[in-house]
Design an enzyme around this catalytic site. Sequence first.
Site, PDB file in Angstrom:
ATOM      1  N   ASN A 151       0.805  -1.221   0.000  1.00 49.02           N
ATOM      2  CA  ASN A 151       0.000   0.000   0.000  1.00 49.02           C
ATOM      3  C   ASN A 151       0.838   1.272   0.000  1.00 49.02           C
ATOM      4  OD1 ASN A 151      -2.730  -0.924  -0.076  1.00 49.02           O
ATOM      5  ND2 ASN A 151      -2.491  -1.622   2.049  1.00 49.02           N
ATOM      6  N   ARG A 346     -17.275  13.144 -19.641  1.00 48.92           N
ATOM      7  CA  ARG A 346     -18.426  13.585 -18.846  1.00 48.92           C
ATOM      8  C   ARG A 346     -18.090  14.990 -18.377  1.00 48.92           C
ATOM      9  NH1 ARG A 346     -18.730  15.441 -13.242  1.00 48.92           N
ATOM     10  NH2 ARG A 346     -20.756  14.871 -12.377  1.00 48.92           N
ATOM     11  N   ASP A 348     -18.403  18.043 -16.041  1.00 46.91           N
ATOM     12  CA  ASP A 348     -18.815  18.462 -14.712  1.00 46.91           C
ATOM     13  C   ASP A 348     -19.621  19.755 -14.826  1.00 46.91           C
ATOM     14  OD1 ASP A 348     -18.650  18.314 -11.785  1.00 46.91           O
ATOM     15  OD2 ASP A 348     -17.380  20.094 -11.965  1.00 46.91           O
ATOM     16  N   GLU A 376     -23.282  16.580 -16.674  1.00 45.42           N
ATOM     17  CA  GLU A 376     -23.878  16.504 -15.343  1.00 45.42           C
ATOM     18  C   GLU A 376     -25.039  17.493 -15.279  1.00 45.42           C
ATOM     19  OE1 GLU A 376     -22.877  17.301 -10.607  1.00 45.42           O
ATOM     20  OE2 GLU A 376     -21.633  18.203 -12.172  1.00 45.42           O
ATOM     21  N   HIS A 450     -20.644  10.146  -6.433  1.00 47.34           N
ATOM     22  CA  HIS A 450     -19.815  10.762  -5.405  1.00 47.34           C
ATOM     23  C   HIS A 450     -20.492  11.972  -4.769  1.00 47.34           C
ATOM     24  CE1 HIS A 450     -19.199  12.946  -9.117  1.00 47.34           C
ATOM     25  NE2 HIS A 450     -18.720  13.952  -8.431  1.00 47.34           N
TER      26      HIS A 450
END
Length: 605
Positions: A151, A346, A348, A376, A450
């Site tokens: 990680n 896409r 925003d 959006e 989100h």
Amino acid sequence: MTTIYYNSWLKQHKDLFGAIEQNGQMKFSIFIQSNEIEDVYFVIHKENSGQKSDYIKMESDAAGNYQCSYVFDQGKGLYFYYFVGHKKKDSFFYGATKELGGEGQLYESEYSVVPYQITCFSQADHAPKWYREAVFYQIFPDRFHNGNAHNLIDHPKKNSFIYGRHTDEPMYIKDETGNIVRWDFQGGNFKGIIEKIPYLKELGVTAIYLNPIFESVSNHRYDTANYLAIDGMLGDETEFRALVDLLHENDMHVILDGVFNHVGKNSMYFNYDGSYGEKTGAYRDPESPYYPWFTFTDYPKTYESWWGFDDLPEINKKNRLFQAFIYGESDSVLAKWNRFGIDGWRLDVADELPDFFIEGIRQNLNQYSDKILLGEVWEDASNKIAYDERRQYILGDSLHGVMNYPFRTTILALLRGEMTPEKATKNITTLEENYPTDIFYNNLNNLGTHDTERLLTMMDGNKTKALSAFSLLTVLPGIPCVYYGDEAGLTGGKDPENRKYFPWDNKDQTMEKGFRHWINVRKKTEVLKYGAFIPFYTEELLGILRYDSSNYALYVLNPNNCAKKINVADFSFTKSCPLTDEKIETILDELEIAAYDCCFISGKL
């Protein structure tokens, strides 16, 4: 006694159904049963045309149908219509019910009439085949998966904190005024997405929508710092190209998030904190080439920003240099990333982008035969007004489709007991009537993003309800999109709770199995991708019929807390149904549906 009836969803009253291409013709017919009628007028007006309303006298037949035709020859846009009738002693005025099409109602005066809407578009706007057949998966990159050994975090950011465990609850570190002073990271990256491609493919995903990936300060990356650079925590251009190539090798596609309305205040373009040099950026140098991008009212302290958030300085989209920078033919932001082979964008906050700006982006993408452009938009995109202007972005050669938040609102309200099946059905049909057909079938449908609460949280932890919500999403027109982790049972309220790390070691098997099932149903049932659509309802059930010339799919949902039997005689269809009640009864065969559950049957007509 006078009887008046008009229903914009029925062919005998309005032919064609829905939106119309410019210069097309529609027929209208209103039924009136009365001996006192002297004349009836069809009244129609194109918004912002500068012309008065047309009053067209309607001709009647022996059955009491008053009819006329109208050619939509004033160009694309919204047209509004209603009916006016004169009787021997008084007049009547007939229009739509508030916010809905379908059956109308009488009004006391012409001034008070709510008119029906007709959307007129410039041309059909077909999406690429891969998109129309896609099942999307939205990834918030920092929270999906870290592909590094142990990680390890690549290029950790200054003054940020790294979570000790992936199971830690997300939180913001704010100062006394509520400003975030230390951004939090889990370290998800491109390597992690690459490592999980087999998982996504097994789930049934065929396309990915990535939240922003460009250099920025925050974990969400909507505060772009450099449009031409990958955020170092995610990886580099070589790894990004490898991700795109591997997705394509696995018959998957990817679209990026374009954040072109604003940038971060600590970006190279604004440079509030001096990270990019003492004399760089609009905030620190009025002679900067980026200075004209922004609107200062008291330089440098006061400037226009997105919704008043001063860490997101807003860009003047009318600036021609910025336009060329974003979507110019060469050396632009779009030109660079399109060369990596991405499959679309896409946009925003599309409502914040002027129509001409969106059209410029679309013209750039029109160089390619298979790229998609989505926006959006949270409301009905056909009649959205933003900054006192009626938006034109779904009327041809602009957006292919929008994020279908109205579907989300309807589905969740239905299963939460906040909306009746009848109201849900009429909401969906109204949206279909208002949108050009291509747009309606191109919309990206979601149950969470989100920006919203998680699906399972909205369903109060009830997995049956959550899976039924997803099942309805997969049978409705449009492209289904899974928000990462919903299929694994992630919960969470609004930001930041909805942005937890994916629970790779603790996935909910019931949820994952249910998502796999409905994704598979969607992929193998052709009429769910291309078939026509009719919703129907009873007092307690909601149904969806999808069909073509030889196949059908029939779906019924019980949004109630106890089992319900299907009684075909109780069904009400918003539009004419190609199946007889006898055929439907044969298909459903006295089925009983458990609480919050559904049934799905497909076959030959």
